[in-house]
Design an enzyme around this catalytic site. Structure first.
Site, PDB file in Angstrom:
ATOM      1  N   CYS A   7       0.987  -3.653  -9.131  1.00 59.68           N
ATOM      2  CA  CYS A   7       1.416  -2.337  -9.594  1.00 59.68           C
ATOM      3  C   CYS A   7       1.548  -1.357  -8.428  1.00 59.68           C
ATOM      4  O   CYS A   7       0.885  -1.505  -7.387  1.00 59.68           O
ATOM      5  CB  CYS A   7       0.420  -1.763 -10.586  1.00 59.68           C
ATOM      6  SG  CYS A   7       0.349  -2.642 -12.157  1.00 59.68           S
ATOM      7  N   GLU A  45       0.516   1.767  -8.080  1.00 60.65           N
ATOM      8  CA  GLU A  45      -0.671   2.537  -7.688  1.00 60.65           C
ATOM      9  C   GLU A  45      -1.635   1.694  -6.878  1.00 60.65           C
ATOM     10  O   GLU A  45      -2.250   2.168  -5.932  1.00 60.65           O
ATOM     11  CB  GLU A  45      -1.348   3.196  -8.899  1.00 60.65           C
ATOM     12  CG  GLU A  45      -1.577   2.337 -10.116  1.00 60.65           C
ATOM     13  CD  GLU A  45      -0.385   2.262 -11.050  1.00 60.65           C
ATOM     14  OE1 GLU A  45       0.685   1.817 -10.590  1.00 60.65           O
ATOM     15  OE2 GLU A  45      -0.527   2.586 -12.242  1.00 60.65           O
ATOM     16  N   GLU A  51       6.992  -7.215  -7.576  1.00 55.80           N
ATOM     17  CA  GLU A  51       6.921  -8.321  -8.536  1.00 55.80           C
ATOM     18  C   GLU A  51       7.138  -9.664  -7.851  1.00 55.80           C
ATOM     19  O   GLU A  51       7.474  -9.729  -6.663  1.00 55.80           O
ATOM     20  CB  GLU A  51       7.951  -8.077  -9.653  1.00 55.80           C
ATOM     21  CG  GLU A  51       7.612  -6.800 -10.427  1.00 55.80           C
ATOM     22  CD  GLU A  51       8.491  -6.557 -11.629  1.00 55.80           C
ATOM     23  OE1 GLU A  51       9.547  -7.221 -11.773  1.00 55.80           O
ATOM     24  OE2 GLU A  51       8.118  -5.690 -12.447  1.00 55.80           O
ATOM     25  N   CYS A 104      -2.231   0.887 -16.048  1.00 59.74           N
ATOM     26  CA  CYS A 104      -2.881  -0.239 -16.716  1.00 59.74           C
ATOM     27  C   CYS A 104      -4.391  -0.227 -16.430  1.00 59.74           C
ATOM     28  O   CYS A 104      -4.870   0.469 -15.520  1.00 59.74           O
ATOM     29  CB  CYS A 104      -2.250  -1.562 -16.269  1.00 59.74           C
ATOM     30  SG  CYS A 104      -2.758  -2.125 -14.636  1.00 59.74           S
ATOM     31  N   CYS A 130      -5.490  -1.099 -12.837  1.00 60.19           N
ATOM     32  CA  CYS A 130      -5.283  -0.006 -11.876  1.00 60.19           C
ATOM     33  C   CYS A 130      -6.324   1.101 -12.069  1.00 60.19           C
ATOM     34  O   CYS A 130      -6.781   1.697 -11.093  1.00 60.19           O
ATOM     35  CB  CYS A 130      -3.878   0.552 -11.983  1.00 60.19           C
ATOM     36  SG  CYS A 130      -2.666  -0.565 -11.252  1.00 60.19           S
ATOM     37  N   ASN A 175       5.685  -0.942  -7.211  1.00 60.24           N
ATOM     38  CA  ASN A 175       5.365  -2.235  -7.790  1.00 60.24           C
ATOM     39  C   ASN A 175       6.160  -3.319  -7.072  1.00 60.24           C
ATOM     40  O   ASN A 175       7.333  -3.132  -6.718  1.00 60.24           O
ATOM     41  CB  ASN A 175       5.568  -2.266  -9.309  1.00 60.24           C
ATOM     42  CG  ASN A 175       6.905  -1.796  -9.794  1.00 60.24           C
ATOM     43  OD1 ASN A 175       7.556  -0.968  -9.166  1.00 60.24           O
ATOM     44  ND2 ASN A 175       7.330  -2.304 -10.927  1.00 60.24           N
TER      45      ASN A 175
HETATM   46  N1  THU Z   1       3.526  -1.155 -13.441  1.00 58.57           N
HETATM   47  C1  THU Z   1       3.099  -0.351 -12.418  1.00 58.57           C
HETATM   48  O1  THU Z   1       3.466  -0.555 -11.255  1.00 58.57           O
HETATM   49  N2  THU Z   1       2.262   0.668 -12.716  1.00 58.57           N
HETATM   50  C2  THU Z   1       1.903   1.038 -13.975  1.00 58.57           C
HETATM   51  O2  THU Z   1       1.169   2.005 -14.146  1.00 58.57           O
HETATM   52  C3  THU Z   1       2.375   0.260 -15.132  1.00 58.57           C
HETATM   53  C4  THU Z   1       3.097  -1.007 -14.811  1.00 58.57           C
HETATM   54  C5  THU Z   1       4.487  -2.229 -13.127  1.00 58.57           C
HETATM   55  C6  THU Z   1       3.961  -3.616 -13.208  1.00 58.57           C
HETATM   56  C7  THU Z   1       5.263  -4.404 -13.402  1.00 58.57           C
HETATM   57  O3  THU Z   1       5.869  -4.612 -12.145  1.00 58.57           O
HETATM   58  C8  THU Z   1       6.138  -3.443 -14.187  1.00 58.57           C
HETATM   59  O4  THU Z   1       5.568  -2.147 -14.011  1.00 58.57           O
HETATM   60  C9  THU Z   1       6.242  -3.750 -15.671  1.00 58.57           C
HETATM   61  O5  THU Z   1       4.986  -3.902 -16.227  1.00 58.57           O
END
Ligand code: THU
Length: 130
Positions: A56, A58, A47, A89, A92, A45
């Site tokens: 995210c 994935e 940000e 999510c 994804c 991920n």
């Molecule tokens: N996130 C992911 O990278 N993958 C997931 O399956 C769930 C959420 C990340 C998005 C954000 O950077 C952090 O987790 C918190 O939501």
């Protein structure tokens, strides 16, 4: 797929996770995507101070894989520090769907290596497609 093989994919996703850029949520996620030739693509991920721009793990892995020539996902493995295996999510799930077929193996895990294995139809039934 046997348990040792699954655990080795989880190890690789945990390794990838170390590179996560999660300075706002502090929630690091790692993913690997494997294609039909067994090429492995990592994703984390990423940000942003403008939160909505965060990507995210994935999706990062899938976009990297597609950028490097992958056509279909053979295996995707996603790991986060969750009490149960991480649940991707909705966005994804739709992106996984785009590059999946009935054969695609989706491994969801936490850092304790408690995992579940799914097909995309189970995670995103009756999905939108053109
Ligand atoms: N996130 C992911 O990278 N993958 C997931 O399956 C769930 C959420 C990340 C998005 C954000 O950077 C952090 O987790 C918190 O939501």
């Amino acid at each position: 797929m046997d348990k040792d093989q699954i655990l080795s994919y989880i190890d690789k996703a945990i390794e990838a996770r170390e590179k996560a850029y999660a300075k706002y949520s502090n929630f690091k996620v790692g993913a690997i995507v494997i294609d039909k030739d067994d090429n492995i693509y990592q994703g984390v991920n990423v940000e942003n101070s403008s939160y909505g721009l965060s990507n995210c793990a994935e999706r990062s892995a899938i976009f990297s894989a597609v950028s490097n020539g992958m056509k279909r996902i053979k295996i995707i493995c996603i790991v986060g520090d969750t009490s149960e295996p991480i649940s991707p999510c909705g966005a994804c799930r739709q992106v996984i769907k785009e590059f999946s077929d009935e054969e695609t193996v989706i491994i969801l895990s936490n850092l304790k290596k408690e995992y579940k294995v799914y097909k995309i139809e189970e995670l995103l039934p009756y999905s939108f497609k053109l």
